[in-house]
Motif scaffolding. Structure first.
Motif, short mmCIF file in Angstrom:
data_model
loop_
_atom_site.label_atom_id
_atom_site.label_comp_id
_atom_site.label_asym_id
_atom_site.label_seq_id
_atom_site.Cartn_x
_atom_site.Cartn_y
_atom_site.Cartn_z
N SER A 2 0.81 -1.21 0.00
CA SER A 2 0.00 0.00 0.00
C SER A 2 0.85 1.27 0.00
N SER A 3 2.06 1.22 0.56
CA SER A 3 2.87 2.44 0.66
C SER A 3 3.39 2.87 -0.71
N LYS A 4 3.29 1.99 -1.71
CA LYS A 4 3.77 2.34 -3.05
C LYS A 4 2.70 3.10 -3.83
N LYS A 5 1.49 3.15 -3.30
CA LYS A 5 0.40 3.72 -4.09
C LYS A 5 0.57 5.23 -4.29
N ASP A 6 -0.03 5.70 -5.37
CA ASP A 6 -0.02 7.15 -5.66
C ASP A 6 -0.78 7.89 -4.56
N TRP A 7 -0.32 9.07 -4.26
CA TRP A 7 -1.12 9.91 -3.36
C TRP A 7 -2.44 10.22 -4.05
N ALA A 31 -1.03 13.05 0.35
CA ALA A 31 -1.28 11.81 1.08
C ALA A 31 -2.53 11.93 1.94
N ASP A 32 -2.75 13.10 2.54
CA ASP A 32 -3.94 13.29 3.38
C ASP A 32 -4.42 14.74 3.28
N MET A 35 -2.00 17.59 4.29
CA MET A 35 -0.96 17.86 3.29
C MET A 35 -1.57 18.52 2.05
N ASP B 94 1.77 9.14 -12.12
CA ASP B 94 2.93 8.27 -12.08
C ASP B 94 3.35 7.83 -13.49
N ARG B 296 7.52 9.89 0.00
CA ARG B 296 6.16 9.56 -0.48
C ARG B 296 5.59 8.38 0.30
N GLU B 297 6.44 7.38 0.55
CA GLU B 297 5.96 6.21 1.28
C GLU B 297 5.65 6.56 2.73
N ALA B 299 4.76 9.41 3.94
CA ALA B 299 3.55 10.24 4.00
C ALA B 299 2.31 9.35 3.89
N ASN B 300 2.38 8.34 3.03
CA ASN B 300 1.27 7.39 2.91
C ASN B 300 1.06 6.63 4.22
N HIS B 302 1.89 7.52 7.21
CA HIS B 302 1.38 8.47 8.21
C HIS B 302 -0.12 8.70 8.00
N ALA B 303 -0.52 8.87 6.74
CA ALA B 303 -1.94 9.10 6.43
C ALA B 303 -2.77 7.88 6.84
N GLU B 304 -2.24 6.69 6.55
CA GLU B 304 -2.97 5.46 6.91
C GLU B 304 -3.11 5.33 8.42
#
Lengths: 96, 314
Positions: A2-7, A31-32, A35, B94, B296-297, B299-300, B302-304
């Motif tokens: 999941s961490s690879k996904k696009d924002w 990301a959220d 941000m 992407d 980027r990872e 931030a994802n 953290h958001a999760e």
């Protein structure tokens, strides 16, 4: 992973100054929500364009479709009596 | 049958100067051409940060440094407006970035030239941004809504870029003989590449006619190039600098400047990847992208984590 996904994509709305409504400025990835606000500040208000920002996840917007355009908006075409200029009144009439 | 009908409607609609919006029906070729054009434009803004980034730490004063930083930040913003406009056509960010990195997408060949002296910051603002404005102002009226709106924003900001560039040139041209020489040298190096920015000559630009019918190109390459020359020659005169073209001559009959032959070999060579900085530019972009992967990872993640906490609390 999941961490690879696009924002995700966000739509940005900006109030240019107090008294005006928020207006669509564009979109961006973040990301959220927090941000998204910060990025919107940097991307869309570098020249004092904003007094307030809304961000909305793009996938949360429900839009009418172009195919429905006629059905939705054409009925207003033949109702010109909704406009003040439809009514012929004497020029001497004041304050109206 | 259905499609023919839609196509006729689309053509008539565009011919009447109406705007196409993302969810409207459009021919596949229109969509593809726009994705290519807008993304190429976005990539140019992003790669265009590199030649100028080279001088941020070496700007001659704090004022110039602050201005250059603001300008480079604008270019990043322009790239983002344009990427967003491209994405409305159904391509992922992407994927766009991958296309740049693996060479499937192009960017303006001008950014493959090196910035050797501080005067290049002046010449780029004056000539490169000047040419960009010439190209972009008509696009504010192009047929695709999101692209047109992005161009309106870009053009508003681009004007500061050109003026600050000209001011740098003016300061150098009015400085010591060495400074004036530096400005002249910079003009000598950027003049021809700036004219090449308008693309191949009209008789060698196969897709122009279709793009013009679609109103995603509003003036021909040669038309815009001529305008650029006519506009810039008096500006160079005001600086007391000489445009490096022995054939440059004002024609009373036409009201335009005649100018020399462009070295198209050089243009195609740079596009093919053999310009002075092509490899360096893409390598720098890729490195920035790869080095930023952990951000980027993170931030994802953290958001999760935050989203999970929120559902737990609810």
């Amino acid at each position: 992973m999941s961490s690879k996904k696009d924002w995700p994509l966000w739509e940005v709305f900006i109030r240019s100054r107090q008294g005006m409504s928020h207006k669509h400025a564009g979109s961006l990835h973040a990301a959220d929500a927090e941000m998204a606000i910060t990025n919107a500040r940097d991307v869309y208000t570098r020249r004092q364009e904003g007094a307030s920002i809304w961000v909305v996840p793009s996938d949360q917007i429900t839009a009418s479709t172009p195919e429905d355009k006629e059905m939705m908006f054409d009925p207003a075409n033949d109702k010109i009596y909704r406009h003040p200029t439809f009514y012929n009144l004497p020029d001497e009439l004041e304050h109206m | 049958m259905e499609n023919i009908n839609l196509l006729e409607r689309f053509d008539a609609y565009v011919a009447a100067n109406k705007k196409i919006e993302p969810k409207d029906w459009m021919p596949d070729a229109y969509r593809k051409t726009l994705i290519r054009q807008i993304s190429q434009h976005a990539h140019s803004e992003i790669v265009g940060m590199l030649p100028e980034g080279n001088w941020i730490t070496r700007a001659p004063s704090l004022k110039r440094k602050a201005i250059l930083l603001a300008k480079v930040q604008d270019e990043a913003g322009h790239g983002l407006y344009l990427y967003s406009a491209a994405e409305t056509l159904g391509i992922d960010r992407d994927e766009l970035i991958q296309q740049l990195h693996d060479g499937r997408a192009k960017y303006s060949s001008i950014f493959n030239y090196p910035t050797l002296t501080w005067a290049d910051m002046g010449a780029i603002g004056w000539l490169v941004d000047g040419a960009a404005i010439m190209n972009q102002v008509p696009l504010c009226k192009c047929s695709y809504g999101p692209y047109a709106r992005a161009m309106v924003r870009v053009c508003k900001e681009e004007s500061f870029h050109q003026r600050q560039g000209y001011e740098i040139m003016m300061t150098l041209a009015n400085g010591t003989p060495e400074q004036k020489q530096m400005a002249q040298d910079s003009l000598n190096r950027w003049w021809w590449p700036a004219l090449m920015m308008f693309g191949p000559a009209d008789d060698n630009s196969p897709n122009s006619e279709r793009s013009m019918r679609w109103k995603i190109k509003l003036f021909s390459n040669d038309e815009l190039r001529q305008r650029m020359v006519d506009m810039t020659v008096p500006q160079a005169e005001m600086l007391g600098l000489t445009i490096p073209d022995p054939d440059l001559k004002y024609k009373e009959e036409t009201g335009h400047y005649d100018f020399g032959e462009i070295q198209w070999e050089e243009f195609y060579n740079v596009i093919k990847g053999n310009g002075p900085c092509n490899k360096q530019r893409i390598a720098t972009r890729k490195k920035a992208y790869d080095d930023g992967a952990w951000v980027r990872e993170a931030a994802n993640a953290h958001a999760e984590k935050k989203a999970k906490r929120k559902t737990k609390a609810a």
